[in-house]
Design an enzyme around this catalytic site. Structure first.
Site, PDB file in Angstrom:
ATOM      1  N   GLY A 184       6.541 -18.574  -4.076  1.00 27.52           N
ATOM      2  CA  GLY A 184       7.512 -18.129  -5.072  1.00 27.52           C
ATOM      3  C   GLY A 184       6.981 -17.238  -6.172  1.00 27.52           C
ATOM      4  O   GLY A 184       7.694 -16.355  -6.654  1.00 27.52           O
TER       5      GLY A 184
ATOM      6  N   GLU B  71       3.186 -19.885 -12.132  1.00 27.13           N
ATOM      7  CA  GLU B  71       4.303 -20.436 -11.352  1.00 27.13           C
ATOM      8  C   GLU B  71       5.563 -19.623 -11.625  1.00 27.13           C
ATOM      9  O   GLU B  71       5.782 -19.174 -12.745  1.00 27.13           O
ATOM     10  CB  GLU B  71       4.570 -21.886 -11.770  1.00 27.13           C
ATOM     11  CG  GLU B  71       4.002 -22.929 -10.830  1.00 27.13           C
ATOM     12  CD  GLU B  71       4.652 -22.968  -9.459  1.00 27.13           C
ATOM     13  OE1 GLU B  71       5.278 -21.969  -9.024  1.00 27.13           O
ATOM     14  OE2 GLU B  71       4.522 -24.012  -8.797  1.00 27.13           O
ATOM     15  N   ASP B  72       6.382 -19.465 -10.618  1.00 23.39           N
ATOM     16  CA  ASP B  72       7.681 -18.814 -10.834  1.00 23.39           C
ATOM     17  C   ASP B  72       8.622 -19.755 -11.581  1.00 23.39           C
ATOM     18  O   ASP B  72       9.341 -19.349 -12.484  1.00 23.39           O
ATOM     19  CB  ASP B  72       8.305 -18.362  -9.503  1.00 23.39           C
ATOM     20  CG  ASP B  72       8.306 -19.459  -8.455  1.00 23.39           C
ATOM     21  OD1 ASP B  72       7.349 -20.252  -8.408  1.00 23.39           O
ATOM     22  OD2 ASP B  72       9.265 -19.537  -7.679  1.00 23.39           O
TER      23      ASP B  72
ATOM     24  N   ASP C  83      10.553 -26.951 -12.070  1.00 21.98           N
ATOM     25  CA  ASP C  83      11.873 -27.574 -11.902  1.00 21.98           C
ATOM     26  C   ASP C  83      11.715 -29.066 -12.196  1.00 21.98           C
ATOM     27  O   ASP C  83      11.825 -29.495 -13.333  1.00 21.98           O
ATOM     28  CB  ASP C  83      12.311 -27.272 -10.460  1.00 21.98           C
ATOM     29  CG  ASP C  83      13.762 -27.580 -10.194  1.00 21.98           C
ATOM     30  OD1 ASP C  83      14.248 -28.583 -10.707  1.00 21.98           O
ATOM     31  OD2 ASP C  83      14.417 -26.834  -9.445  1.00 21.98           O
TER      32      ASP C  83
ATOM     33  N   LYS D 180      13.247 -25.409 -16.032  1.00 24.34           N
ATOM     34  CA  LYS D 180      14.522 -26.130 -16.105  1.00 24.34           C
ATOM     35  C   LYS D 180      14.280 -27.431 -16.868  1.00 24.34           C
ATOM     36  O   LYS D 180      13.933 -28.455 -16.252  1.00 24.34           O
ATOM     37  CB  LYS D 180      15.025 -26.462 -14.699  1.00 24.34           C
ATOM     38  CG  LYS D 180      15.548 -25.277 -13.922  1.00 24.34           C
ATOM     39  CD  LYS D 180      16.075 -25.769 -12.584  1.00 24.34           C
ATOM     40  CE  LYS D 180      16.651 -24.644 -11.755  1.00 24.34           C
ATOM     41  NZ  LYS D 180      16.997 -25.125 -10.397  1.00 24.34           N
TER      42      LYS D 180
ATOM     43  N   PHE E  53      20.728 -23.913  -9.046  1.00 22.78           N
ATOM     44  CA  PHE E  53      19.822 -23.416  -8.007  1.00 22.78           C
ATOM     45  C   PHE E  53      19.821 -21.888  -8.063  1.00 22.78           C
ATOM     46  O   PHE E  53      20.875 -21.258  -8.102  1.00 22.78           O
ATOM     47  CB  PHE E  53      20.258 -23.904  -6.622  1.00 22.78           C
ATOM     48  CG  PHE E  53      19.243 -23.574  -5.574  1.00 22.78           C
ATOM     49  CD1 PHE E  53      18.080 -24.323  -5.453  1.00 22.78           C
ATOM     50  CD2 PHE E  53      19.435 -22.489  -4.724  1.00 22.78           C
ATOM     51  CE1 PHE E  53      17.121 -23.996  -4.502  1.00 22.78           C
ATOM     52  CE2 PHE E  53      18.476 -22.172  -3.766  1.00 22.78           C
ATOM     53  CZ  PHE E  53      17.330 -22.928  -3.656  1.00 22.78           C
ATOM     54  N   ILE E  54      18.627 -21.290  -8.087  1.00 20.27           N
ATOM     55  CA  ILE E  54      18.532 -19.839  -8.213  1.00 20.27           C
ATOM     56  C   ILE E  54      17.660 -19.235  -7.109  1.00 20.27           C
ATOM     57  O   ILE E  54      16.806 -19.915  -6.534  1.00 20.27           O
ATOM     58  CB  ILE E  54      17.976 -19.423  -9.592  1.00 20.27           C
ATOM     59  CG1 ILE E  54      16.643 -20.130  -9.868  1.00 20.27           C
ATOM     60  CG2 ILE E  54      18.968 -19.711 -10.717  1.00 20.27           C
ATOM     61  CD1 ILE E  54      15.934 -19.603 -11.081  1.00 20.27           C
TER      62      ILE E  54
ATOM     63  N   ASP F  55      13.464 -18.473  -3.318  1.00 15.95           N
ATOM     64  CA  ASP F  55      14.195 -18.416  -2.051  1.00 15.95           C
ATOM     65  C   ASP F  55      15.206 -19.542  -1.873  1.00 15.95           C
ATOM     66  O   ASP F  55      15.141 -20.579  -2.543  1.00 15.95           O
ATOM     67  CB  ASP F  55      13.212 -18.516  -0.893  1.00 15.95           C
ATOM     68  CG  ASP F  55      12.647 -19.934  -0.746  1.00 15.95           C
ATOM     69  OD1 ASP F  55      12.150 -20.477  -1.744  1.00 15.95           O
ATOM     70  OD2 ASP F  55      12.735 -20.506   0.355  1.00 15.95           O
TER      71      ASP F  55
ATOM     72  N   ARG G  94      14.161 -13.863  -1.465  1.00 19.87           N
ATOM     73  CA  ARG G  94      13.004 -13.600  -2.326  1.00 19.87           C
ATOM     74  C   ARG G  94      12.914 -12.128  -2.718  1.00 19.87           C
ATOM     75  O   ARG G  94      12.310 -11.781  -3.730  1.00 19.87           O
ATOM     76  CB  ARG G  94      11.696 -13.958  -1.609  1.00 19.87           C
ATOM     77  CG  ARG G  94      11.517 -15.417  -1.275  1.00 19.87           C
ATOM     78  CD  ARG G  94      10.067 -15.653  -0.847  1.00 19.87           C
ATOM     79  NE  ARG G  94       9.880 -16.890  -0.116  1.00 19.87           N
ATOM     80  CZ  ARG G  94       9.654 -18.081  -0.669  1.00 19.87           C
ATOM     81  NH1 ARG G  94       9.629 -18.192  -1.973  1.00 19.87           N
ATOM     82  NH2 ARG G  94       9.481 -19.155   0.078  1.00 19.87           N
TER      83      ARG G  94
HETATM   84  C1  PRP Z   1       9.046 -23.892  -5.592  1.00 25.43           C
HETATM   85  C2  PRP Z   1       8.484 -23.092  -6.758  1.00 25.43           C
HETATM   86  C3  PRP Z   1       7.539 -24.047  -7.415  1.00 25.43           C
HETATM   87  C4  PRP Z   1       8.174 -25.401  -7.164  1.00 25.43           C
HETATM   88  C5  PRP Z   1       8.871 -25.875  -8.410  1.00 25.43           C
HETATM   89  O1  PRP Z   1       8.158 -23.854  -4.519  1.00 25.43           O
HETATM   90  O2  PRP Z   1       7.845 -21.918  -6.318  1.00 25.43           O
HETATM   91  O3  PRP Z   1       6.254 -24.015  -6.831  1.00 25.43           O
HETATM   92  O4  PRP Z   1       9.132 -25.206  -6.110  1.00 25.43           O
HETATM   93  O5  PRP Z   1       9.591 -27.061  -8.176  1.00 25.43           O
HETATM   94  P1  PRP Z   1       9.177 -28.492  -8.740  1.00 25.43           P
HETATM   95  O6  PRP Z   1       8.864 -28.304 -10.213  1.00 25.43           O
HETATM   96  O7  PRP Z   1      10.423 -29.308  -8.526  1.00 25.43           O
HETATM   97  O8  PRP Z   1       8.021 -29.010  -7.968  1.00 25.43           O
HETATM   98  P2  PRP Z   1       8.557 -24.303  -3.007  1.00 25.43           P
HETATM   99  O9  PRP Z   1       8.021 -25.666  -2.745  1.00 25.43           O
HETATM  100  O10 PRP Z   1      10.020 -24.068  -2.803  1.00 25.43           O
HETATM  101  O11 PRP Z   1       7.704 -23.292  -2.148  1.00 25.43           O
HETATM  102  P3  PRP Z   1       7.754 -21.679  -2.205  1.00 25.43           P
HETATM  103  O12 PRP Z   1       7.076 -21.275  -3.517  1.00 25.43           O
HETATM  104  O13 PRP Z   1       6.972 -21.250  -1.027  1.00 25.43           O
HETATM  105  O14 PRP Z   1       9.196 -21.249  -2.178  1.00 25.43           O
END
Ligand code: PRP
Length: 178
Positions: free
Chosen positions: A48, A102-103, A106, A134, A155-156, A162, A168
């Site tokens: 992400g 981090e993107d 959550d 968030k 959800f974004i 993604d 993405r």
């Molecule tokens: C997403 C995002 C963070 C994480 C945040 O990754 O990039 O790493 O979730 O969520 P959390 O605070 O609830 O843990 P994901 O696991 O979807 O993998 P990706 O980055 O490959 O999309």
């Protein structure tokens, strides 16, 4: 493009690319203020954060390095609660000032798992920079050092984020409408 459809879900534009760039430029300057006398190692959490990391890195005016790790914990729109390391550290971080990129934070499960893992590698310091947070969704107590924007619990997708692998590539961020 105000509305998009990805697989079975509809999304509407929420944060424009230009606003994202402003936030990142400000964050890059703040980080540089704090690390003027250091050569930090940015650690981008794939997938992400790849767009955020690229833009932040371009705007960072000092000496720095970047490395990548790949973690995953989401299936569809929900966290599984289990963080899988798909690609691990390829660099020695002992004695380094590490800044995790981090993107989004959550639930905070991913970032707290990572921060915990990294501390075993004896870095000089670890800070966390996230483009999005968030606050209502956060389940972990964790210090976030640089937060670009706080957003509601929708959800974004877009700008690296993604829905089941898709979305993405959009330059703006979109939120779900259903
Ligand atoms: C997403 C995002 C963070 C994480 C945040 O990754 O990039 O790493 O979730 O969520 P959390 O605070 O609830 O843990 P994901 O696991 O979807 O993998 P990706 O980055 O490959 O999309």
């Amino acid at each position: 493009m105000g509305k998009i459809r990805i697989l079975d879900k509809e999304f509407e534009k929420n944060i424009p690319f230009e606003r994202i760039q402003e936030v990142i430029e400000t964050m890059a300057s703040k980080i540089h203020e704090d690390y003027k006398n250091s050569r930090p190692l940015f650690l981008c959490v794939l997938n992400g954060a790849f767009m955020f990391a690229a833009d932040l890195f371009k705007h960072y005016p000092g000496h720095c390095e970047i490395s990548f790790i790949k973690l995953s914990s989401y299936a569809g729109t929900q966290t599984t609660g289990e963080v899988k390391t798909l690609i691990g550290l390829d660099k020695e971080i002992e004695g380094r000032d590490v800044i995790i990129l981090e993107d989004i934070v959550d639930t905070g499960i991913t970032i707290s798992h990572l921060a915990n893992d990294l501390s075993a590698c004896k870095p000089e310091s670890v800070r966390i920079a996230t483009l999005l947070l968030k606050p209502e969704s956060l389940r972990k107590e964790i210090r976030l050092d640089y937060v670009g924007m706080e957003i509601p619990n929708d959800f974004i997708v877009g700008y690296g984020l993604d829905y089941n692998g898709f979305g993405r590539n959009f330059r703006d961020i979109y939120k779900i409408t259903e």
